[in-house]
Design a protein around this motif. Structure first.
Motif, PDB file in Angstrom:
ATOM      1  N   PHE A   6     -34.157 -23.354  57.960  1.00 62.75           N
ATOM      2  CA  PHE A   6     -34.437 -22.198  57.093  1.00 62.75           C
ATOM      3  C   PHE A   6     -33.966 -20.891  57.738  1.00 62.75           C
ATOM      4  O   PHE A   6     -34.641 -19.862  57.675  1.00 62.75           O
ATOM      5  CB  PHE A   6     -35.927 -22.116  56.751  1.00 62.75           C
ATOM      6  CG  PHE A   6     -36.408 -23.229  55.872  1.00 62.75           C
ATOM      7  CD1 PHE A   6     -36.337 -23.138  54.490  1.00 62.75           C
ATOM      8  CD2 PHE A   6     -36.910 -24.393  56.441  1.00 62.75           C
ATOM      9  CE1 PHE A   6     -36.759 -24.179  53.696  1.00 62.75           C
ATOM     10  CE2 PHE A   6     -37.345 -25.438  55.642  1.00 62.75           C
ATOM     11  CZ  PHE A   6     -37.274 -25.340  54.261  1.00 62.75           C
ATOM     12  N   SER A   7     -32.786 -20.964  58.355  1.00 60.18           N
ATOM     13  CA  SER A   7     -32.224 -19.765  58.984  1.00 60.18           C
ATOM     14  C   SER A   7     -31.518 -18.851  57.996  1.00 60.18           C
ATOM     15  O   SER A   7     -31.196 -17.709  58.333  1.00 60.18           O
ATOM     16  CB  SER A   7     -31.235 -20.173  60.087  1.00 60.18           C
ATOM     17  OG  SER A   7     -30.169 -20.933  59.536  1.00 60.18           O
ATOM     18  N   GLY A   8     -31.254 -19.351  56.795  1.00 61.55           N
ATOM     19  CA  GLY A   8     -30.569 -18.551  55.789  1.00 61.55           C
ATOM     20  C   GLY A   8     -29.062 -18.627  55.863  1.00 61.55           C
ATOM     21  O   GLY A   8     -28.379 -17.895  55.132  1.00 61.55           O
TER      22      GLY A   8
ATOM     23  N   CYS B 291     -30.791 -26.621  58.649  1.00 63.57           N
ATOM     24  CA  CYS B 291     -30.526 -25.441  59.476  1.00 63.57           C
ATOM     25  C   CYS B 291     -31.794 -24.706  59.866  1.00 63.57           C
ATOM     26  O   CYS B 291     -31.728 -23.612  60.435  1.00 63.57           O
ATOM     27  CB  CYS B 291     -29.566 -24.490  58.768  1.00 63.57           C
ATOM     28  SG  CYS B 291     -30.257 -23.723  57.294  1.00 63.57           S
TER      29      CYS B 291
ATOM     30  N   TYR C 118     -30.094 -28.282  52.471  1.00 62.62           N
ATOM     31  CA  TYR C 118     -29.417 -27.787  53.674  1.00 62.62           C
ATOM     32  C   TYR C 118     -30.322 -26.876  54.492  1.00 62.62           C
ATOM     33  O   TYR C 118     -30.161 -26.770  55.719  1.00 62.62           O
ATOM     34  CB  TYR C 118     -28.140 -27.041  53.276  1.00 62.62           C
ATOM     35  CG  TYR C 118     -27.375 -26.471  54.450  1.00 62.62           C
ATOM     36  CD1 TYR C 118     -26.673 -27.303  55.310  1.00 62.62           C
ATOM     37  CD2 TYR C 118     -27.360 -25.097  54.688  1.00 62.62           C
ATOM     38  CE1 TYR C 118     -25.978 -26.797  56.383  1.00 62.62           C
ATOM     39  CE2 TYR C 118     -26.670 -24.576  55.748  1.00 62.62           C
ATOM     40  CZ  TYR C 118     -25.979 -25.426  56.593  1.00 62.62           C
ATOM     41  OH  TYR C 118     -25.294 -24.907  57.657  1.00 62.62           O
ATOM     42  N   GLN C 119     -31.271 -26.226  53.835  1.00 65.93           N
ATOM     43  CA  GLN C 119     -32.174 -25.339  54.571  1.00 65.93           C
ATOM     44  C   GLN C 119     -33.066 -26.114  55.531  1.00 65.93           C
ATOM     45  O   GLN C 119     -33.450 -25.588  56.574  1.00 65.93           O
ATOM     46  CB  GLN C 119     -33.020 -24.530  53.584  1.00 65.93           C
ATOM     47  CG  GLN C 119     -32.213 -23.618  52.679  1.00 65.93           C
ATOM     48  CD  GLN C 119     -31.336 -22.668  53.449  1.00 65.93           C
ATOM     49  OE1 GLN C 119     -31.751 -22.045  54.430  1.00 65.93           O
ATOM     50  NE2 GLN C 119     -30.081 -22.559  53.007  1.00 65.93           N
TER      51      GLN C 119
END
Length: 284
Positions: free
Chosen positions: A202-204, A200, A196-197
């Motif tokens: 790697f927005s956390g 997104c 999932y990172q």
């Protein structure tokens, strides 16, 4: 010196009686400084010439008293003594001290690199039980010292067969499957969040709600492990007692092996990708 000569004569007798007639690989192994000490085949349970020779040698028996055992356990003679002992089906050490009992167990465990089990019913067996990998105490007329120092307690010696063949097999199967399931569910869960990172950037941002993260190991996935680790019986008790060769599965680590772990990692990779797209679709 007399003990060394006796051990040499015993080795020559075993070699001449059982090994000289068959020129297989076990003979060469036995002649080369009695090494390596290999109790079980590393490949499979298929019947080979080495199995036949070991079975023939196991028809022998060794009886040694405590006075002779003190010389046989010397550093210069322990390898020869172990070579003679491992060629026998049974070894009887009579009138031996508690220290000698523990030294014999330690010698077998360190030289042969195998799991050792010691069983006793009195205070003179405590040191032997503590040195062994698995200690079994028998509660009887000689007190409870052996039971207090052991890992398992038995009321009668005849229950040892059921302890090893039935409960030993079940315990290994339960623990192995529980550990594999533990790594399986956690690796798949973490891998799903990892994929999932990439989605997104790697927005956390969290893909799953925090409450689900908290209760995943606490409640949602705890019951299958609890049931598997306590109630799972892959083979019935009657079958395990009728087929003692099934016990070898645990000795060869066939349930929890590197191949099985690699298969689980591959399955986790596919399932984590599948779960990621399913959760992403549901979230959209």
């Amino acid at each position: 010196e007399a003990c060394a000569v006796l051990l040499e004569e015993s080795l020559h007798y075993i070699q001449a009686k059982f090994f000289c007639s068959s020129g297989d690989q076990s003979t060469k192994t036995f002649q080369s400084n009695f090494a390596p000490f290999e109790m079980y085949p590393s490949s499979s349970l298929s019947t080979t010439s080495s199995h036949t020779s070991h079975f023939v040698v196991h028809r022998l028996g060794l009886v040694i008293d405590g006075r002779t055992l003190a010389y046989a356990l010397d550093k210069s003679l322990e390898d020869r003594f172990l070579a003679v002992a491992r060629s026998c089906r049974s070894v009887l050490c009579c009138r031996s001290t508690p220290l000698q009992k523990s030294m014999v167990v330690k010698l077998v465990r360190n030289k042969l690199k195998v799991m050792t089990l010691a069983i006793g019913d009195g205070a003179n067996d405590v040191s032997m039980i503590q040195v062994a990998d698995v200690g079994v105490g028998i509660s009887g007329q000689e007190g409870m010292q052996a039971v207090m120092a052991s890992d398992f307690a038995l009321p009668r010696f005849r229950y040892l067969q059921k302890l090893l063949l039935v409960h030993g097999h079940w315990c290994y199967s339960r623990l192995a499957n529980m550990i594999l399931y533990f790594f399986y569910k956690n690796a798949m869960f973490v891998a799903t969040v990892f994929w999932y990172q990439f989605y997104c950037g790697f927005s956390g941002s969290a893909m799953i709600d925090q409450w689900y993260l908290i209760f995943f190991n606490l409640m949602f996935s705890a019951f299958p492990q609890l049931i598997t680790g306590t109630l799972d019986k892959d083979v019935s008790e009657e079958t395990l007692q009728q087929l003692p060769q099934l016990y070898v599965n645990g000795q060869n680590s066939e349930v929890q092996s590197n191949i099985v772990s690699q298969k689980i990692l591959v399955i986790n990779s596919f399932l984590s990708v599948f779960n990621f797209w399913v959760f992403s679709f549901l979230k959209v």
